[in-house]
Design an enzyme around this catalytic site. Structure first.
Site, mmCIF file in Angstrom:
data_model
loop_
_atom_site.group_PDB
_atom_site.id
_atom_site.type_symbol
_atom_site.label_atom_id
_atom_site.label_comp_id
_atom_site.label_asym_id
_atom_site.label_seq_id
_atom_site.Cartn_x
_atom_site.Cartn_y
_atom_site.Cartn_z
ATOM 1 N N GLU A 73 46.502 49.307 40.376
ATOM 2 C CA GLU A 73 45.276 49.670 41.097
ATOM 3 C C GLU A 73 45.641 50.395 42.393
ATOM 4 O O GLU A 73 46.808 50.647 42.675
ATOM 5 C CB GLU A 73 44.465 48.407 41.430
ATOM 6 C CG GLU A 73 43.570 47.930 40.302
ATOM 7 C CD GLU A 73 42.183 48.543 40.362
ATOM 8 O OE1 GLU A 73 41.995 49.551 41.076
ATOM 9 O OE2 GLU A 73 41.281 48.014 39.697
ATOM 10 N N ARG A 75 39.375 36.608 45.455
ATOM 11 C CA ARG A 75 40.450 37.498 45.898
ATOM 12 C C ARG A 75 39.861 38.825 46.282
ATOM 13 O O ARG A 75 38.771 39.197 45.847
ATOM 14 C CB ARG A 75 41.507 37.683 44.807
ATOM 15 C CG ARG A 75 41.031 38.473 43.594
ATOM 16 C CD ARG A 75 42.209 38.891 42.727
ATOM 17 N NE ARG A 75 41.834 39.551 41.488
ATOM 18 C CZ ARG A 75 41.558 40.847 41.366
ATOM 19 N NH1 ARG A 75 41.589 41.627 42.438
ATOM 20 N NH2 ARG A 75 41.253 41.378 40.201
ATOM 21 N N ASN A 134 39.826 42.962 46.205
ATOM 22 C CA ASN A 134 40.025 43.924 45.133
ATOM 23 C C ASN A 134 40.345 45.294 45.744
ATOM 24 O O ASN A 134 41.324 45.427 46.464
ATOM 25 C CB ASN A 134 38.790 43.958 44.226
ATOM 26 C CG ASN A 134 39.066 44.576 42.870
ATOM 27 O OD1 ASN A 134 40.110 44.322 42.284
ATOM 28 N ND2 ASN A 134 38.141 45.367 42.372
ATOM 29 N N ASN A 185 34.329 48.031 43.215
ATOM 30 C CA ASN A 185 35.452 48.963 43.144
ATOM 31 C C ASN A 185 35.112 50.213 43.941
ATOM 32 O O ASN A 185 33.973 50.572 44.148
ATOM 33 C CB ASN A 185 35.786 49.311 41.695
ATOM 34 C CG ASN A 185 36.840 48.384 41.127
ATOM 35 O OD1 ASN A 185 37.977 48.358 41.610
ATOM 36 N ND2 ASN A 185 36.472 47.600 40.124
ATOM 37 N N ASP A 213 35.681 52.049 37.678
ATOM 38 C CA ASP A 213 36.688 51.297 38.433
ATOM 39 C C ASP A 213 37.048 52.098 39.677
ATOM 40 O O ASP A 213 36.180 52.444 40.459
ATOM 41 C CB ASP A 213 37.888 50.997 37.523
ATOM 42 C CG ASP A 213 38.650 49.753 37.944
ATOM 43 O OD1 ASP A 213 39.072 49.684 39.113
ATOM 44 O OD2 ASP A 213 38.840 48.854 37.111
#
Length: 299
Positions: free
Chosen positions: A16, A101, A103, A149, A197
């Site tokens: 990512e 968490r 991202n 995202n 994404d």
């Protein structure tokens, strides 16, 4: 544009957060906490910049501090120095009702850092979007997102795109360039299949997004119409950026996580040449020149 090819020999679990910064591409393997650099030699391995003991979603360079990064990591925001040491700015998700968490994240053209959070189990509406202002103040600006995202910003920083991947949508927000305050969102695009994404905008205002689950990258015109589709030999494209010396190199990360039978290129980094350039990653610009900034945690 050229047909995408594989860059590097590594296969990432959850690749990512790829960004073009200081003449190179950097990226993360989220769950392993690794910050990596893409090799110049497409047949070489990724280089390790730092490894955190927590998940690492994305970074932005810190202006005026070579080798230092601001990062979306663990349950919040931290700085990573040039020796890989971590200094926490805020951990707003420490007391969340479900395990969380960070991202994706990015700096905007005005020097702020933005980062989203999500539940490990992708609990509906558990995620948020945070903004780190130049004075270090951390503000939760959006709630009730499942898997955020992006975000991605236009070149003038007055428009922000944010994907809620679990819902298959990208929203578009006006941004006050002076304060970073967001206006009322509008629906930019709804995907018929797959999940939007990682995202980036190019110099013409087009929005590129990796489409998880489809093996594709899409480019949309500023009015939300689909311009082109790039096919990849990996099911789960995750992050992307436009970089290279002329800004016309498209780099795309992918992931192997969750695939019962990953193919040989799932988890690879892909590279292609495109005709519309992007810009290098914007830096986070802390106020003043002192090494320590007064950081505040706003929950």
């Amino acid at each position: 544009m050229t047909t995408p090819t594989v860059h590097g020999i590594d296969r990432l679990e959850l690749g990512e957060g790829i960004r073009w910064s200081d003449g190179r591409a950097v990226l993360t393997d989220i769950l392993s906490g690794r910050l990596l650099s893409a090799p110049d030699d497409p047949a070489a391995s990724l280089g390790l910049i730092a490894r955190l003991p927590v998940p690492l979603g994305a970074v932005a360079p810190v202006e005026g501090r070579p080798g230092e990064w601001i990062a979306a990591a663990g349950t919040g925001i931290c700085r990573i120095d040039d020796a890989g040491r971590v200094d926490w700015i805020a951990r707003p998700e420490d007391d969340a009702p479900v395990p969380m968490r960070m991202n994706d994240g990015v700096a905007d053209p005005h020097g702020r850092f933005w980062a989203g959070s999500m539940a490990y189990e992708a609990t509906e509406d558990a995620g948020s979007l945070y903004r780190v202002d130049r004075d270090g103040h951390v503000t939760r600006v959006l709630r009730d997102i499942t898997v955020p995202n992006g975000p991605a910003f236009t070149a003038d920083g007055t428009v922000m795109y944010l994907a809620d991947s679990a819902r298959g949508i990208i929203r578009r927000y006006p941004v006050d360039p002076e304060t970073g305050d967001l206006g009322e969102p509008g629906l930019f695009v709804t995907l018929g299949s797959g999940s939007p994404d990682g995202m980036t905008a190019d110099v013409e205002g087009g929005l590129w997004t990796a489409v998880w689950g489809t093996g594709q990258v899409h480019r949309y015109h500023p009015d939300g119409t689909l311009d082109r589709i790039v096919e990849l030999a990996a099911v789960q494209p995750a992050g992307l950026c436009l970089g290279g010396p002329d800004g016309r190199t498209l780099l795309v990360t992918s992931a192997r996580i969750g695939l019962p039978d990953p193919g040989p290129l799932d988890g690879a980094v892909f590279v292609s040449r495109v005709d519309i350039p992007g810009a290098p990653a914007a830096p986070y610009r802390p106020m003043g020149t002192a090494d320590a900034t007064n950081f505040a945690d706003t929950r």
